[in-house]
Design a protein around this motif. Structure first.
Motif, PDB file in Angstrom:
ATOM      1  N   PHE A   1       0.831  -1.203   0.000  1.00 47.78           N
ATOM      2  CA  PHE A   1       0.000   0.000   0.000  1.00 47.78           C
ATOM      3  C   PHE A   1       0.868   1.257   0.000  1.00 47.78           C
ATOM      4  N   LYS A   2       2.022   1.193   0.629  1.00 49.18           N
ATOM      5  CA  LYS A   2       2.925   2.351   0.657  1.00 49.18           C
ATOM      6  C   LYS A   2       3.322   2.751  -0.759  1.00 49.18           C
ATOM      7  N   THR A   3       3.752   1.801  -1.571  1.00 51.07           N
ATOM      8  CA  THR A   3       4.138   2.104  -2.953  1.00 51.07           C
ATOM      9  C   THR A   3       2.912   2.461  -3.779  1.00 51.07           C
ATOM     10  N   LEU A   4       1.810   1.761  -3.548  1.00 54.99           N
ATOM     11  CA  LEU A   4       0.571   2.066  -4.258  1.00 54.99           C
ATOM     12  C   LEU A   4       0.141   3.512  -3.997  1.00 54.99           C
ATOM     13  N   SER A   5       0.305   3.976  -2.780  1.00 55.78           N
ATOM     14  CA  SER A   5      -0.051   5.361  -2.450  1.00 55.78           C
ATOM     15  C   SER A   5       0.783   6.356  -3.243  1.00 55.78           C
TER      16      SER A   5
END
Length: 187
Positions: free
Chosen positions: A126-130
């Motif tokens: 989710f960190k990279t997706l954000s």
């Protein structure tokens, strides 16, 4: 990736300059002369329905992580993949299309991992997706007011987008729900 960040910074600068020149008005609410589409230099703040769909699936995923619900996060990840695949980059300028290809490919990869992973691993992706979703709306614009929020404790600092100023941390969920702060308002 460095080139992508430089391009995003340039687009942000153009956006701020243009919005200031227009007196702070958002293009999604402004009437266009003869109802024509804007050209590249003015299209940055245009709202794109398929980009908005990606954004809302992202928020569903974020909310599932806030609620510590890995199953719901996986389902939201599947819907996000479908929205990413439906995105039409061809309405954007060539340089933007190239950036969007990279963003969509990476975001899709992150969402695929979220679909098949336990919650701790979902949060890592989710960190990279954000970052990808933030880069996407930098190009596509959004008709909504968003808030970039930041948790200094998760993985040496991690950001996410929200529709409200109230911090609800998707990286820690119920363990540290309020950890973080609003870093900036978008739109």
């Amino acid at each position: 990736m460095k080139k992508l960040k430089m391009n995003i910074a340039a687009i942000l600068l153009l956006t701020v300059t243009y919005v200031n020149a227009q007196g702070g008005h958002n293009h999604s609410t402004m009437k266009m002369e003869d109802n024509k589409e804007m050209n590249h230099s003015k299209m940055i703040m245009k709202s794109d329905a398929k980009a908005e769909a990606i954004l809302w699936e992202y928020f569903n995923l974020k909310d599932a992580l806030v609620n510590d619900d890995a199953k719901e996060a996986a389902q939201a990840g599947s819907k996000l993949i479908a929205s990413l695949k439906a995105f039409n980059r061809k309405t954007y300028e060539d340089m933007q299309q190239m950036e969007l290809i990279e963003i969509i490919a990476d975001a899709t990869e992150q969402a695929e991992h979220i679909v098949k992973s336990p919650i701790n691993h979902q949060r890592e992706h989710f960190k990279t997706l954000s970052k990808d979703v933030t880069a996407l709306i930098t190009i596509t614009g959004t008709a909504n007011t968003l808030y970039e929020q930041f948790c200094p404790m998760y993985d040496k600092g991690s950001a996410w987008l929200s529709t409200t100023k109230e911090v609800k941390n998707p990286y820690y969920g119920s363990k540290m729900l309020k950890c973080g702060s609003v870093k900036k308002q978008i739109n």
